[in-house]
Design a protein around this motif. Structure first.
Motif, mmCIF file in Angstrom:
data_model
loop_
_atom_site.group_PDB
_atom_site.id
_atom_site.type_symbol
_atom_site.label_atom_id
_atom_site.label_comp_id
_atom_site.label_asym_id
_atom_site.label_seq_id
_atom_site.Cartn_x
_atom_site.Cartn_y
_atom_site.Cartn_z
ATOM 1 N N SER A 73 -12.580 -1.801 -6.636
ATOM 2 C CA SER A 73 -13.915 -1.053 -6.298
ATOM 3 C C SER A 73 -14.539 -1.742 -7.996
ATOM 4 C CB SER A 73 -14.373 0.114 -5.874
ATOM 5 O OG SER A 73 -13.656 0.327 -4.173
ATOM 6 N N SER A 74 -15.753 -2.195 -7.235
ATOM 7 C CA SER A 74 -16.570 -2.167 -8.531
ATOM 8 C C SER A 74 -16.775 -0.853 -9.290
ATOM 9 C CB SER A 74 -18.001 -2.194 -8.515
ATOM 10 O OG SER A 74 -18.717 -1.577 -7.440
ATOM 11 N N ALA A 75 -17.563 -1.436 -10.691
ATOM 12 C CA ALA A 75 -17.521 0.062 -11.915
ATOM 13 C C ALA A 75 -18.376 1.428 -11.381
ATOM 14 C CB ALA A 75 -17.685 -0.386 -13.045
ATOM 15 N N SER A 76 -19.225 1.266 -10.267
ATOM 16 C CA SER A 76 -20.418 2.206 -10.522
ATOM 17 C C SER A 76 -19.437 2.838 -9.336
ATOM 18 C CB SER A 76 -21.355 1.187 -9.550
ATOM 19 O OG SER A 76 -21.005 0.557 -8.382
ATOM 20 N N ILE A 121 -2.029 0.408 -8.017
ATOM 21 C CA ILE A 121 -3.811 0.324 -8.551
ATOM 22 C C ILE A 121 -4.386 1.032 -7.505
ATOM 23 C CG2 ILE A 121 -5.866 -0.815 -9.030
ATOM 24 C CD1 ILE A 121 -3.588 -3.313 -9.430
ATOM 25 N N PRO A 122 -4.699 2.493 -8.397
ATOM 26 C CA PRO A 122 -5.846 2.874 -7.239
ATOM 27 C C PRO A 122 -6.918 1.934 -6.652
ATOM 28 C CG PRO A 122 -5.437 4.441 -9.374
ATOM 29 C CD PRO A 122 -4.786 2.833 -9.099
ATOM 30 N N VAL A 147 0.591 -1.603 0.333
ATOM 31 C CA VAL A 147 -0.263 -0.421 0.138
ATOM 32 C C VAL A 147 0.487 1.267 -0.061
ATOM 33 C CG1 VAL A 147 -1.969 0.898 1.051
ATOM 34 C CG2 VAL A 147 -1.785 -1.295 1.784
ATOM 35 N N THR A 148 0.644 1.743 -0.690
ATOM 36 C CA THR A 148 1.178 3.366 -0.975
ATOM 37 C C THR A 148 0.706 4.752 -1.134
ATOM 38 O OG1 THR A 148 1.153 3.607 -2.987
ATOM 39 C CG2 THR A 148 2.921 2.117 -2.249
ATOM 40 N N ALA A 176 -9.278 -3.307 -0.221
ATOM 41 C CA ALA A 176 -8.421 -4.122 -0.904
ATOM 42 C C ALA A 176 -8.489 -5.937 -1.129
ATOM 43 C CB ALA A 176 -7.297 -4.155 -0.724
ATOM 44 N N HIS A 177 -9.450 -6.308 0.206
ATOM 45 C CA HIS A 177 -10.039 -7.285 0.419
ATOM 46 C C HIS A 177 -10.630 -7.973 0.205
ATOM 47 C CE1 HIS A 177 -5.613 -6.571 2.685
ATOM 48 N NE2 HIS A 177 -5.635 -7.916 2.607
#
Length: 551
Positions: A102-105, A96-97, A15-16, A62-63
């Motif tokens: 997250s889901s596209a929505s 990856i942001p 994580v950054t 992330a999880h």
């Protein structure tokens, strides 16, 4: 992850934030990965609570435990909400942001807001278009309604007494709107106030307090009647949103907004109020499986006057009894060791000897100085001579009052206090400095904090200690209340005298139906001192004429 160590390594390695590894201490990791249904994080001053909130979101997303649109974060103000949203937008897991995970929505979701903004969005979703009354409109309306009430009661007050009553009435309306919101709460409030006045009408010197209740209650009735739709205040907004969620015919659009929520995160939980509690309870009726994650510090609960109730923090497990846990964040990353130890000692001695103390991360000792301004030599005769020495201080204070107090009439105590602060600033011309006082005024007539700061600004600039620009950038002066959430290299606590810090406000216990007692006021004072002490990073100056000093 099977352990705190595994999770700590995961945050560090994967994580950054702004390109830097997201490191956490063990307490912060425990909070971030906790899976209890109801979690209270007791975060002492400077312990990184915002960092934990962001870490919690990163861990959940992330999880695969929640998408961003399945998390609601409530921050204390818009600035804090914007900061958290910015950090979340910049967090990356394996480059990856979070939004992309997250889901596209959920990719355009900003999960953090204030309670008031969230409530406003709910009310608008239900099809209403409320207009929040501005502070200026609110104050003008209360003043107008108070004048009407006084005229109808044929009460004639001096300008000073009327200003005092206006302040009391404003306080009453703020608190009434929290504890007894809207017309539904008005009847209960009237009953409680009537019972209170009946119980106390025979007590000596209580007639004035009963009149305060009667006048304030009458103004509150008029105030509610004057708020015609679409006009609304924040208390009514919160109550309206809660009523919509609890309604048997709650709009489907609101259910669709609330039902997906899996986590509700709350910052500054020590400032939780009844209206916030009611809204959260209403949300969890729609999404009963949602986890609650509250972060705050009961040692910093200083907003009771605005309707906050620290009992929600102290009795967390009673209000949220399903699988609760309390996780401490004890490491102070702000202050040097002696400052942390002094603040701990004060709270453990005066507030709660069984509480979890903070521990200092800094290896620096830090410095704490006690100054007695009365021991400062001051030559008032310089005013009649060349005015190149102490006369400058008297002139500066007089000019800052716009000449209302002639130089020769400036209280010697105010001049000595200013000279003491000037000497401290001379020692630290390149540091950030914060001046704090219990009130907006000093103990000297006519010398407000604004006057004091203006005189100090003039003297520092005139003596070449700092440029005017540097002073404006490095030196701040405010009340202890306003300093919450801030920090400074050096903090100077002005007039830390017992009779000032521990003085009983003349109206502190008027409204006992809102929980106002002398014991509650004393607890407020103790927590306020802790807040003031813990603003300092490296040096703390305590200015007091008491012998021995209070701290």
């Amino acid at each position: 992850m099977n352990s705190v160590l595994d999770a700590s390594n995961w945050f560090r390695d994967h994580v950054t934030l702004f390109g830097q590894p997201y490191t956490l201490d063990d307490d912060q990791v425990r909070a971030a990965i906790d899976h209890h249904k109801n979690t209270l994080v007791t975060a002492r001053a400077g312990s990184g609570k915002t960092r934990v909130i962001v870490a919690k979101v990163a861990y959940l997303v992330a999880h695969g435990l929640a998408n961003l649109d399945e998390i609601a974060i409530f921050m204390f103000n818009r600035t804090a909400a914007a900061e958290v949203n910015q950090r979340i937008a910049e967090v990356k897991v394996d480059n990856i942001p979070l939004a992309s995970i997250s889901s596209a929505s959920a990719r355009n979701i900003s999960p953090a807001s204030t309670f008031h903004k969230f409530a406003l969005d709910l009310v608008k979703l239900a099809g209403e278009r409320p207009e929040i009354i501005s502070t200026e409109e609110h104050d003008a309306l209360i003043a107008q309604l108070l004048q009407q009430t006084l005229e109808e009661l044929h009460l004639k007050l001096s300008p000073k007494d009327q200003l005092e009553l206006l302040s009391i009435t404003n306080n009453f309306i703020t608190r009434a709107g929290q504890y007894y919101p809207g017309y539904q709460g008005l009847q209960n409030l009237e009953s409680q106030a009537s019972q209170y006045c009946a119980e106390h009408h025979n007590k000596p010197d209580f007639a004035k307090n009963i009149r305060f209740h009667q006048v304030s209650l009458d103004v509150y009735r008029r105030y509610l009647a004057a708020l015609h739709a679409p006009k609304i205040d924040f208390n009514l907004l919160m109550a309206t949103a809660t009523e919509l969620l609890l309604s048997s015919n709650c709009p489907d659009v609101l259910r669709r907004r609330i039902r997906p929520l899996k986590y509700i995160l709350i910052d500054e939980y020590q400032d939780f109020s009844y209206l916030f509690f009611a809204l959260v309870q209403a949300m969890r009726r729609i999404t009963p499986e949602a986890h609650l994650f509250c972060v705050g510090d009961d040692w910093q609960a200083i907003n009771r006057f605005a309707g906050s109730d620290v009992n929600y923090f102290i009795n967390f497990a009673q209000f949220f009894p399903e699988n609760p846990v309390n996780i401490p964040l004890a490491t102070n990353y702000r202050s040097d060791r002696r400052i942390v130890e002094r603040a701990n000692r004060y709270m453990l001695t005066n507030y709660n000897p069984e509480a979890t103390p903070a521990r200092a991360f800094s290896r620096k000792h830090g410095k704490i100085y006690h100054y007695n301004p009365n021991k400062v030599r001051f030559d008032r005769s310089d005013l009649a001579e060349d005015c190149l020495g102490d006369g400058q201080i008297l002139l500066a204070l007089s000019q800052a009052t716009a000449g209302k107090i002639p130089p020769e009439k400036i209280p010697i105590g105010a001049a000595k206090l200013l000279k003491s602060v000037l000497r401290i600033i001379q020692r630290h011309p390149h540091n950030d400095i914060m001046l704090l006082h219990r009130h907006n005024f000093t103990s000297f007539d006519g010398i407000t904090l604004e006057v004091f700061l203006q005189a100090l600004h003039h003297l520092v600039s005139a003596q070449g200690i700092m440029s005017a620009t540097a002073f404006n950038q490095q030196v701040r002066c405010m009340t202890m209340h306003k300093s919450k959430g801030l920090e400074s290299d050096i903090v100077i606590l002005l007039e830390m005298n017992r009779d000032i810090i521990q003085s009983q406000h003349p109206h502190a216990t008027i409204f006992q139906l809102f929980g106002d007692t002398r014991e509650a006021e004393i607890a407020d004072q103790q927590r306020l001192i802790y807040v003031a002490l813990t603003r300092a990073k490296h040096k703390l100056y305590l200015l007091s004429t008491d012998q021995p000093p209070i701290l």
